[in-house]
Design a protein around this motif. Structure first.
Motif, PDB file in Angstrom:
ATOM      1  N   GLU A 199       0.826  -1.195   0.000  1.00 46.35           N
ATOM      2  CA  GLU A 199       0.000   0.000   0.000  1.00 46.35           C
ATOM      3  C   GLU A 199       0.866   1.252   0.000  1.00 46.35           C
ATOM      4  OE1 GLU A 199      -0.491  -1.867   4.199  1.00 46.35           O
ATOM      5  OE2 GLU A 199       0.150  -2.468   2.196  1.00 46.35           O
ATOM      6  N   ALA A 200       1.462   1.557  -1.142  1.00 50.79           N
ATOM      7  CA  ALA A 200       2.392   2.680  -1.246  1.00 50.79           C
ATOM      8  C   ALA A 200       1.743   4.004  -0.891  1.00 50.79           C
ATOM      9  CB  ALA A 200       2.973   2.749  -2.656  1.00 50.79           C
ATOM     10  N   GLN A 201       0.450   4.132  -1.151  1.00 47.36           N
ATOM     11  CA  GLN A 201      -0.247   5.396  -0.881  1.00 47.36           C
ATOM     12  C   GLN A 201      -0.367   5.669   0.616  1.00 47.36           C
ATOM     13  OE1 GLN A 201      -1.570   2.643  -2.073  1.00 47.36           O
ATOM     14  NE2 GLN A 201      -3.494   2.203  -1.048  1.00 47.36           N
ATOM     15  N   ILE A 202      -0.095   4.678   1.444  1.00 50.01           N
ATOM     16  CA  ILE A 202      -0.085   4.850   2.899  1.00 50.01           C
ATOM     17  C   ILE A 202       1.336   4.771   3.426  1.00 50.01           C
ATOM     18  CG2 ILE A 202      -0.952   3.967   5.100  1.00 50.01           C
ATOM     19  CD1 ILE A 202      -3.302   2.735   3.526  1.00 50.01           C
ATOM     20  N   VAL A 250       2.175 -13.739   4.065  1.00 46.28           N
ATOM     21  CA  VAL A 250       1.435 -12.663   3.403  1.00 46.28           C
ATOM     22  C   VAL A 250       2.126 -11.370   3.813  1.00 46.28           C
ATOM     23  CG1 VAL A 250      -0.748 -11.433   3.185  1.00 46.28           C
ATOM     24  CG2 VAL A 250      -0.734 -13.943   3.412  1.00 46.28           C
ATOM     25  N   ASN A 251       2.706 -10.691   2.842  1.00 39.65           N
ATOM     26  CA  ASN A 251       3.532  -9.517   3.097  1.00 39.65           C
ATOM     27  C   ASN A 251       2.758  -8.249   2.760  1.00 39.65           C
ATOM     28  OD1 ASN A 251       5.567  -7.346   2.023  1.00 39.65           O
ATOM     29  ND2 ASN A 251       6.778  -8.715   3.303  1.00 39.65           N
ATOM     30  N   GLY A 252       2.913  -7.240   3.614  1.00 40.59           N
ATOM     31  CA  GLY A 252       2.268  -5.963   3.339  1.00 40.59           C
ATOM     32  C   GLY A 252       3.018  -4.827   4.003  1.00 40.59           C
ATOM     33  N   GLY A 253       2.622  -3.611   3.645  1.00 45.30           N
ATOM     34  CA  GLY A 253       3.114  -2.435   4.324  1.00 45.30           C
ATOM     35  C   GLY A 253       4.493  -1.978   3.919  1.00 45.30           C
ATOM     36  N   GLY A 254       4.990  -1.017   4.688  1.00 48.55           N
ATOM     37  CA  GLY A 254       6.291  -0.410   4.487  1.00 48.55           C
ATOM     38  C   GLY A 254       6.593   0.458   5.688  1.00 48.55           C
ATOM     39  N   THR A 255       7.712   1.153   5.650  1.00 46.74           N
ATOM     40  CA  THR A 255       8.135   1.939   6.807  1.00 46.74           C
ATOM     41  C   THR A 255       7.042   2.884   7.311  1.00 46.74           C
ATOM     42  OG1 THR A 255      10.509   1.855   6.314  1.00 46.74           O
ATOM     43  CG2 THR A 255       9.720   3.780   7.529  1.00 46.74           C
TER      44      THR A 255
END
Length: 405
Positions: A199-202, A250-255
């Protein structure tokens, strides 16, 4: 422009003392800052493991240091040749975050038992399976290839007329994901082991933008709605795919979204990398703060006029949509800024401001890069600082002779 993390003149003195014997340009990593950032990321993850995004680090020695800390498990690589190299040096559990069309690397993967065991490659269309099959057709004793299904986590609104998020996978819903999982299951030599939705927009868009109140409100509006939509959609997709394949992760997210993404039951691990160095673009988030841990120093070489100094180099523009936020930040001493008519130059960069009055040729200016690992494409090594001493120098990928992109 507001410095999201206030510049500390004590840090300037400390860095100057530690590197007094070096001639700039060079890059440093402040180890206490890196460790503090890593610990904060682990707290935000609330028990879920963090897979380390190598593109934001780009130093094998630093990757090893980070993976030795509690809370970090596995690597998210950016190319298959990079993943093959990392595994050849002893690293494990490497997810290649982007699809590959490198036929030679695919053939090597299929021919190398340990690489095939430790590396997972990304797919989002059946045509990519065709490409892989073609690339490995001549491999004897072909190994089973581990696959991860990439799902579009972007946000659509107003009947699709508005979109936020990067343009990645064509797979958006549970039916599409199940169809591709079924296609993978039909083909011998492949095993679907993971699913990713970024979810790059977050995770990659700050929600506390200085002097841009309208933009900040719009970002917060979008992110709140995107989170609600994605929780439901990602959950349905994972449930549908698990009916077909036994997913290991199941991978998600970012810093920028660790503490949000970790709340989702469907997500088993978080991806993050920029948070270790805390580059300039990550100053503008409400949910967390970090300490600048990676900097580079450039020497003052001219004083063309009062209130102006010129440093050698500096044009280390970050990738993404062009804009002032992609330029490195003149960080220490405080009070320097770019000449708007010149910006950051390939060979020289003029800087203006009150602090320029106190600088002389041979002095150094400390910069922060806008993005994390891209800084390492400019330097062959990183000087590691504890307190006011250099305790080690480690090579970047380029310092080990590798340029993967």
């Amino acid at each position: 422009m507001r410095p999201g993390y206030p510049a500390d003149m004590d840090d300037r003195q400390r860095y100057d003392r530690a590197t007094a014997h070096l001639d700039p340009p060079f890059a440093v990593v402040d180890l206490p800052a890196l460790r503090a950032n890593a610990a904060a990321m682990v707290r935000r993850a609330a028990g879920k493991p963090i897979r380390v995004a190598s593109k934001s680090v780009r130093s094998r020695a630093l990757l090893e240091r980070i993976l030795a800390m509690d809370g970090f498990d596995g690597i998210m690589a950016f190319t298959l040749p990079e993943a093959l190299w990392l595994v050849s040096t002893g690293m494990r559990d490497v997810l290649v975050a982007y699809p590959t069309a490198d036929r030679a690397a695919l053939a090597e993967l299929a021919a190398t038992p340990r690489a095939a065991q430790e590396i997972t490659v990304m797919v989002d269309r059946a045509e990519q399976l065709d490409l892989v099959e073609s690339a490995v057709a001549g491999v004897r004793d072909r190994q089973e290839i581990r696959l991860c299904l990439d799902v579009d986590a972007g946000y659509l609104a107003f009947g699709g007329r508005f979109r936020a998020g990067v343009r990645r996978s064509p797979v958006r819903d549970a039916v599409q994901a199940a169809d591709l999982a079924t296609e993978i299951a039909k083909r011998p030599g492949f095993r679907l082991v993971g699913l990713m939705a970024y979810e790059a927009q977050i995770a990659g868009v700050g929600d506390d933008l200085p002097g841009r109140s309208v933009r900040t409100r719009a970002v917060r509006w979008m992110q709140a709605r995107s989170r609600r939509e994605l929780i439901t959609r990602r959950g349905r997709i994972v449930q549908a795919v698990r009916q077909i394949s036994d997913l290991e992760f199941v991978n998600g997210g970012g810093t920028g979204s660790i503490e949000k993404t970790t709340r989702e039951r469907a997500v088993t691990e978080i991806a993050a990398g920029s948070g270790f160095f805390h580059p300039r673009l990550f100053d503008f988030y409400r949910g967390f703060t970090g300490r600048p841990a990676a900097l580079f120093a450039l020497p003052v070489v001219r004083r063309p006029s009062p209130g102006v100094v010129t440093v050698l180099g500096g044009g280390y523009t970050a990738s993404g949509s062009p804009g002032a936020d992609r330029l490195p930040q003149p960080y220490l001493p405080c009070g320097l800024r770019y000449d708007p008519d010149e910006g950051a130059g390939e060979v020289q960069t003029p800087l203006i401001g009150q602090a320029a009055e106190d600088l002389r040729p041979g002095d150094r200016v400390w910069f922060r890069h806008a993005k994390a690992g891209e800084l390492c494409e400019r330097f062959t090594g990183l000087h590691l600082i504890e307190g006011d001493e250099i305790v080690d120098e480690v090579p970047t990928y380029r310092g080990e002779g590798h340029a993967f992109l």
